[in-house]
Design a protein around this motif. Sequence first.
Motif, mmCIF file in Angstrom:
data_model
loop_
_atom_site.group_PDB
_atom_site.id
_atom_site.type_symbol
_atom_site.label_atom_id
_atom_site.label_comp_id
_atom_site.label_asym_id
_atom_site.label_seq_id
_atom_site.Cartn_x
_atom_site.Cartn_y
_atom_site.Cartn_z
ATOM 1 N N ILE A 281 0.813 -1.220 0.000
ATOM 2 C CA ILE A 281 0.000 0.000 0.000
ATOM 3 C C ILE A 281 0.844 1.267 0.000
ATOM 4 N N VAL A 282 2.144 1.146 0.229
ATOM 5 C CA VAL A 282 3.046 2.298 0.155
ATOM 6 C C VAL A 282 4.319 1.860 -0.561
ATOM 7 N N ASP A 283 4.740 2.675 -1.511
ATOM 8 C CA ASP A 283 5.983 2.402 -2.227
ATOM 9 C C ASP A 283 6.761 3.704 -2.334
ATOM 10 N N SER A 284 7.790 3.854 -1.524
ATOM 11 C CA SER A 284 8.598 5.074 -1.508
ATOM 12 C C SER A 284 10.076 4.701 -1.577
ATOM 13 N N PRO A 285 10.541 4.276 -2.772
ATOM 14 C CA PRO A 285 11.928 3.823 -2.890
ATOM 15 C C PRO A 285 12.946 4.910 -2.584
ATOM 16 N N ASP A 286 12.606 6.176 -2.851
ATOM 17 C CA ASP A 286 13.545 7.260 -2.542
ATOM 18 C C ASP A 286 13.823 7.354 -1.051
ATOM 19 N N ASN A 287 12.830 6.976 -0.261
ATOM 20 C CA ASN A 287 12.993 6.974 1.201
ATOM 21 C C ASN A 287 13.358 5.597 1.736
ATOM 22 N N GLY A 288 13.448 4.631 0.840
ATOM 23 C CA GLY A 288 13.734 3.273 1.285
ATOM 24 C C GLY A 288 12.624 2.675 2.121
ATOM 25 N N TYR A 289 11.366 3.082 1.839
ATOM 26 C CA TYR A 289 10.253 2.698 2.706
ATOM 27 C C TYR A 289 9.138 2.064 1.876
ATOM 28 N N ALA A 290 8.627 0.964 2.362
ATOM 29 C CA ALA A 290 7.461 0.309 1.764
ATOM 30 C C ALA A 290 6.583 -0.241 2.869
ATOM 31 N N ARG A 291 5.302 -0.314 2.584
ATOM 32 C CA ARG A 291 4.352 -0.766 3.592
ATOM 33 C C ARG A 291 3.387 -1.762 2.973
ATOM 34 N N PHE A 292 3.042 -2.788 3.759
ATOM 35 C CA PHE A 292 2.199 -3.861 3.273
ATOM 36 C C PHE A 292 1.042 -4.067 4.250
ATOM 37 N N GLU A 293 -0.098 -4.519 3.704
ATOM 38 C CA GLU A 293 -1.281 -4.729 4.532
ATOM 39 C C GLU A 293 -1.704 -6.186 4.465
ATOM 40 N N ALA A 294 -1.978 -6.764 5.623
ATOM 41 C CA ALA A 294 -2.483 -8.134 5.700
ATOM 42 C C ALA A 294 -3.999 -8.129 5.550
ATOM 43 N N ASP A 295 -4.583 -9.288 5.400
ATOM 44 C CA ASP A 295 -6.016 -9.381 5.152
ATOM 45 C C ASP A 295 -6.859 -8.864 6.302
#
Length: 377
Positions: A281-295
């Motif tokens: 749900i979040v993709d911020s490669p410039d910040n080295g940050y990603a976020r994932f959501e479970a069911d």
Amino acid sequence: MLGGHAMTAITAITAQNSRGVDAVQVLEADMVIAQIDAVARDFGLDAIKIGMLGSPEIAEALADWLSSSSFPRTRESRLGGEGDMKRDSRVRGNDEVPVIFDPVMIASSGAVLADEATITAFRRLMTCATLVTPNLPELEALGGEVAVLELAPALLIKGGHAGGEIVTDRLVTRGGEVARWSDPRIHSPHSHGTGCTLSSAIATLLGQGAPLEAAVERARGFVRLALRDAPGLVEANGPMGHQQVRNDALAPGWHLNQVTLGASDFAASVTFYRALGLRQIVDSPDNGYARFEADNGGTLSIHAGEHVGGAMVYLECADLDARVTALASAGFIIDQFPQEESWGWREARLSDPAGNVLCLYFGAENRRYPPWRIATE
């Protein structure tokens, strides 16, 4: 979804869809009251929500019932147990069972659901109500703010019909305005049942013992999140996504719903967690940050270059400031007291005895719908 059990008394059978109401068959008032009596004698009541009534006869009969009945306690209270201590102090008679009156006059599709005689009968119901929740056209039909407050002790004025990009709702009592909430308008064609959902949510929360202002605030949050998650089953005026309102800290207490893990290779970690089946749900490669959501709505984040080999745990709570103050008073060392962050959360920090970092935060709508959220299949 909010922990209550609804027992519905049918007042009218409608043939309707997202485009309009094709037919309405109103029940006899005696049958409506018989439904209410049946469940009240068995289950007992913690709160009452009044919605579409269909006829002045039903409105008058309901007002008679509300005025004359002694509402039984819930079964949980009658049998004792944990719920007994919570409920006994407030479910003793008519004055202590909250009554939420949503004066439904026009459906979301535009169909008229209350004639002039029914609206006139609403006056008696307002005298029985704890809170009346009209939208702006309904408030005008009832005679305005002053007229309603002559009959009911509290009024929630819903501002959705006012237009503009900011929607403002006002909670008003005979003593004046208690609270107001202003939020950006959610542009969704699927808003069928917003008023019904709001009033039902308020009734549920009041029935659980929440104060009026807190119940309204949490109910508003529930409606806004359900609007954002509307499934889009039809072209317009479709249902909201009630079932998708998960794990957002709309209630006091701790909610464990995010862990941030360190990452040495951002791309490899993103590939790994997507392959695992988590939804990004979040993709911020410039910040080295990603976020994932479970069911179940819980989230897991990765942050390259930070916390490598370690983790940060996120505990969400609606009453953040009060809880952090209580922790500090109890002797806990607070590394960061609550403050607003640029990503839309209010956060505080502390560490456990092993040095693991805990982020205590309140995200509200920004928990699942921050400005930087992406939609990734």
